[in-house]
Design an enzyme around this catalytic site. Structure first.
Site, PDB file in Angstrom:
ATOM      1  N   PHE A  12     -11.673  -7.083  14.006  1.00 56.69           N
ATOM      2  CA  PHE A  12     -10.563  -7.461  12.975  1.00 56.69           C
ATOM      3  C   PHE A  12     -10.279  -6.361  12.028  1.00 56.69           C
ATOM      4  CE2 PHE A  12      -9.666  -9.852   9.238  1.00 56.69           C
ATOM      5  CZ  PHE A  12      -8.443 -10.146   9.568  1.00 56.69           C
ATOM      6  N   GLN A  13      -9.135  -5.934  11.945  1.00 60.58           N
ATOM      7  CA  GLN A  13      -8.479  -5.097  11.017  1.00 60.58           C
ATOM      8  C   GLN A  13      -9.072  -3.609  11.203  1.00 60.58           C
ATOM      9  OE1 GLN A  13      -8.563  -6.682   7.072  1.00 60.58           O
ATOM     10  NE2 GLN A  13      -6.443  -7.645   7.653  1.00 60.58           N
ATOM     11  N   GLU A  45       0.838  -1.247  -0.042  1.00 53.22           N
ATOM     12  CA  GLU A  45      -0.079   0.055  -0.001  1.00 53.22           C
ATOM     13  C   GLU A  45       0.777   1.282  -0.057  1.00 53.22           C
ATOM     14  OE1 GLU A  45      -0.526  -2.632   1.830  1.00 53.22           O
ATOM     15  OE2 GLU A  45      -2.721  -3.025   1.641  1.00 53.22           O
ATOM     16  N   LYS A  97     -17.490  -0.246   5.927  1.00 54.35           N
ATOM     17  CA  LYS A  97     -18.171  -1.374   4.968  1.00 54.35           C
ATOM     18  C   LYS A  97     -19.705  -1.512   4.755  1.00 54.35           C
ATOM     19  CE  LYS A  97     -17.775  -6.260   3.554  1.00 54.35           C
ATOM     20  NZ  LYS A  97     -17.013  -7.515   3.868  1.00 54.35           N
ATOM     21  N   MET A 155      24.411   8.344   1.814  1.00 53.93           N
ATOM     22  CA  MET A 155      24.240   9.636   2.843  1.00 53.93           C
ATOM     23  C   MET A 155      24.386   9.377   4.045  1.00 53.93           C
ATOM     24  SD  MET A 155      23.632  12.643   2.143  1.00 53.93           S
ATOM     25  CE  MET A 155      22.810  13.282   0.851  1.00 53.93           C
TER      26      MET A 155
END
Ligand SMILES: Cc1cc2nc3c(=O)[nH]c(=O)nc-3n(C[C@H](O)[C@H](O)[C@H](O)COP(=O)(O)OP(=O)(O)OC[C@H]3O[C@@H](n4cnc5c(N)ncnc54)[C@H](O)[C@@H]3O)c2cc1C
Ligand SMILES: Cc1ncc(C[n+]2csc(CCOP(=O)(O)OP(=O)(O)O)c2C)c(N)n1
Ligand SMILES: [Mg+2]
Lengths: 163, 585
Positions: free
Chosen positions: B127-128, B65, B177, B494
């Site tokens: 959940f999630q 993502e 949802k 760097m």
């Protein structure tokens, strides 16, 4: 320098945390913060007491204005204004302390709003200093509990914070 | 969850009801979104189902993502349009956070749609479930949680408006949802206004006049331009004003391309790794016109030291909070760069004001040419080992200076900025504010999709590329013929450079051990991989790569391991105190 900022914000879930989050994320001071809906139910009015140099206060008000939920910001402490805070204090009141507490409350123009055999709840409104001096004037050993609302501010005269 | 779905009843004729998922897709179509970068999951299944049923909005399936958001970001940077990403709740949303913060720091317009657990489950440690709106609050321009399907269309309209206007930025819309399954009538508002959101576009004419007066009286003027000029698509206006007055100009990392990089009046990049002439001019100018730049600490170095030199500062910025944040400004002008520059140009052209006097300006230019004579960007090339600067110079030659360039973060990023001379804006995508390793490849994907058939280069390091290397798979799926130039120094270069200079050569955890064979790795993903070890092969490899119009080519340049980025201003030092080369250390 101490400043009292007044804000109108959208009365939306999360608006308060946007403001408080801004203060903590950018390291600005909050001395007190109060918020409640206004007569227009879509808006809340918030008073934030903060302190900082002129530059910091300018940044704070710019950053607040940048928040999408913030509709207006004014520094009410820039001009003549009124500040009020509410104190509720529960004190032990037995024996000779009962009279003494009543007397002090009268002197400070407070009110006793709850009474039991052994305690009072005293209500007092005024400036921060007035509440501080009341707390200072009563015997600290007798304070059972106290709660303060934080400051509300409003400009004097024709100055109005409205949409 | 579907019990409450008939919030509005199906009416005959006009008001057909749609599900929340259908509404989201219709809104994206109304906004003429051509690509959505995303990754599916439980809470966004209805949304993915609707995407499946149509073909106007194309979905690009990334492999992580973070890459979805970077790809949308790269797309936005080169097109001036809003980039769109779609992620699921919980881990999908947390993976997106780095991408969102990257876009926020660089003011890039994005709409990120995240799935959320059903409204009834919010707060139940479902959940999630994560508090996506809470987690992203400090790194978005604004965010929304949509709890009622009837608010969905207006919320998305607001999201696109907020993301793309004023100072742009990412806006997140979190959709539970059940809301995507509920139905209501769909009306996409044509226009929308928010009472608390009114960016100032037009600059105050009195302030603009004051600015021109200051410029008129200037003896050592300088234009300092930044990413705001790119965001405002005001490069032509900036160029016009600069030429009209024969002023020197210098840009930030984010502003590159807003003024032609090959032009005499351009002094180069400012700041920590900027050019000697740009930084000296910034330090010693007497009137500084800052346009769409935010006086970043990487640009002005030590603020107190910078402010010691007396100069008048004019600052044009659309965000009042950018003005007088780090340095006190004399003439603030709140407004869009494009409008303000237009007003300045027309006041000058109508004879309302004139530029600085010629004699003073000539003397100033002589001083600048003397600084430029130090030739601060020169480097010692070698026949034995590939110098990174040489690779970028050759890239510029081979692509005729006209490629789209995305970078990762580190030394390679700075060499890209120093040696690829951008003549046009929106050709350059780099993570400046957050400095996010892993940005380059996914950003290049968004760019390539926005500009099919155009040359796109991703300049990276062997450290950074491994932060989003999985996207080689996405590139294969969508046939994205990006040219990846990895300046492989086997170091987190760097970091190593700072350890060398500030930490007594103790290279703590900055050596990149156990590296894969990148050419073979690219081949394993179905691409072309080349390893280049000799300076003599650099140009040939680049030509071959860009000739392969349909292939992604991974060019693994084995470069000088310990080359450093110069010039350099050490932390806490002033702009006139630069290290020009290794000999100055
Ligand atoms: C390893 C590393 C090294 C770096 N070294 C350097 C360096 O040497 N030199 C350097 O310059 N940077 C360097 N950077 C980048 C640096 O951290 C900053 O990101 C960058 O300097 C900021 O650029 P900017 O001032 O143009 O601001 P941006 O972040 O591009 O901000 C744009 C400004 O323009 C304003 N704006 C936006 N839209 C408009 C509009 N329409 N009209 C008017 N104003 C608008 C915004 O409000 C904002 O103030 C480095 C980064 C990394 C990761
Ligand atoms: C996600 C992330 N983690 C850590 C850093 C700190 N950091 C900045 S540059 C750099 C080294 C990058 O190495 P490489 O990609 O090989 O580039 P090089 O400097 O060698 O060109 C690191 C670790 C960062 N910018 N981003
Ligand atoms: Mg490296």
């Amino acid at each position: 320098m101490r400043h009292v900022l007044s804000l109108l914000l959208e009365n939306e879930a999360g608006a308060l945390s946007r403001v408080s989050g801004l203060f903590s994320a950018r390291g600005y001071n909050i001395e007190s913060l109060t918020v409640a809906p206004t007569e227009d139910a879509s808006l809340s009015r918030m008073t934030v007491v903060t302190n900082g140099s002129d530059e910091v206060i300018e940044q704070i008000s710019k950053q607040l204005n940048k928040l999408i939920d913030v509709v207006k910001v004014v520094d009410v402490s820039e001009a003549p204004h009124i500040e009020r805070e509410l104190l509720l204090v529960k004190v032990r009141a037995v024996g000779k302390d009962r009279e003494e507490m009543k007397r002090m409350t009268e002197i400070f123009r407070g009110r006793i709003v709850d009474v039991t055999d052994s305690s009072y709840v005293i209500e007092l409104t005024g400036t921060q200093e007035k509440l501080d001096s009341f707390i200072g004037a009563i015997d600290s050993a007798l304070i059972l509990e106290s709660v303060r609302s934080g400051i509300c501010g409003i400009g004097r005269g024709e100055r109005v914070l409205k949409l | 969850m579907v019990t409450s779905s008939f919030v509005c009843n199906r009416r005959l004729g006009a008001g057909m009801t749609l599900t929340g998922a259908e509404i989201v897709v219709r809104c994206l179509q109304e906004e003429k979104v051509d690509y959505v970068f995303g990754y599916p999951g439980g809470s966004v299944l209805y949304l993915y189902d609707e995407l499946f049923k149509q073909d106007r909005v194309r979905h690009v399936l990334v492999r992580h993502e973070q890459a979805a958001v970077h790809a949308a970001d790269g797309y936005a940077r080169v097109t001036a349009r809003v980039g769109v990403a779609l992620v699921t709740s919980g881990p999908g949303a947390t993976n997106a956070v780095t991408g969102i913060a990257t876009a926020y720091m660089d003011s890039i317009p994005l709409v990120v749609i995240s799935g959320q657990v059903p409204t009834a489950a919010i707060g139940m440690d479902a959940f999630q479930e994560v508090d996506t709106v809470g987690i992203t609050r400090p790194c978005v321009k604004h965010n929304f949680l949509v709890k009622d399907v009837r608010d969905l269309a207006t919320t998305l309209k607001k999201a696109f408006l907020i993301a793309s206007t004023g100072r742009p930025g990412p806006v997140l819309v979190d959709i539970p949802k059940d809301v995507t399954a509920q139905r209501c009538e769909f009306v996409y508002p044509k226009d929308i206004s928010l009472r608390s959101y009114n960016p100032v576009i037009k600059g105050h004419s009195g302030q603009i006049r004051k600015a021109l007066q200051l410029l008129h009286g200037a003896r050592r003027p300088l234009i300092y331009f930044g990413g705001g000029v790119v965001l405002a698509d005001a490069a032509e206006k900036l160029t016009k004003l600069t030429r009209l007055l024969n002023l020197p100009c210098a840009g930030t990392l984010m502003g590159l391309g807003s003024y032609p990089g090959t032009d005499r009046q351009f002094l180069g990049m400012l700041g920590m790794h900027g050019s000697y002439e740009a930084n000296m001019a910034m330090h010693y100018c007497d009137v500084l016109l800052a346009v769409g730049a935010r006086f970043d600490d990487r640009v002005i170095g030590n603020t107190a030291h910078f402010m010691q030199e007396p100069r008048k500062i004019i600052h044009v910025d659309i965000d009042p909070s950018s003005i007088s944040k780090r340095v006190k400004v004399d003439v603030p002008i709140v407004g869009c760069v494009g409008d303000v520059l237009d007003d300045m140009i027309s006041m000058l052209e109508s004879g309302g004001s004139t530029g600085p006097g010629k004699d003073a300006l000539d003397a100033w230019w002589r001083q600048i040419e003397e600084w430029r004579g130090r030739n601060c960007m020169s480097y010692k090339n070698s026949d034995e080992v590939i110098k990174p600067q040489y690779v970028i110079e050759k890239l510029w030659e081979v692509t005729g200076g006209d490629a789209f360039v995305a970078t990762d973060v580190g030394q390679h990023q700075m060499w890209a900025a120093q040696y690829y001379k951008f003549d046009k804006p929106r050709r350059w995508a780099t993570s400046g504010g957050l400095g996010t390793m892993g940005f380059g490849l996914p950003a290049a994907m968004g760019i390539q999709l926005a500009h099919p058939g155009k040359p796109v280069a991703c300049i990276t390091g062997e450290g950074s590329i491994q932060m989003c290397i999985q996207e080689l798979s996405t590139c294969k799926q969508y046939r994205l013929p990006i040219k990846i130039l990895s300046l492989n120094n086997r170091y987190l270069g760097m970091v190593r450079q700072w350890q060398q200079i500030f930490h007594g050569n103790r290279y703590s955890e900055s050596y990149m051990d156990s590296l894969p064979d990148f050419a073979k790795l690219a081949e394993a993903y179905g691409h072309v991989g080349l390893q280049i070890t000799k300076p003599g092969d650099v140009e040939g490899a680049l030509r071959e790569a860009f000739a392969r119009k349909n292939d992604l080519v991974f060019l693994d340049f084995q470069i000088d391991q310990t080359e450093n980025v110069f010039p350099m201003i050490q932390g806490g030092k002033g702009l006139n105190d630069m290290i020009l080369s290794a000999e100055d250390l």
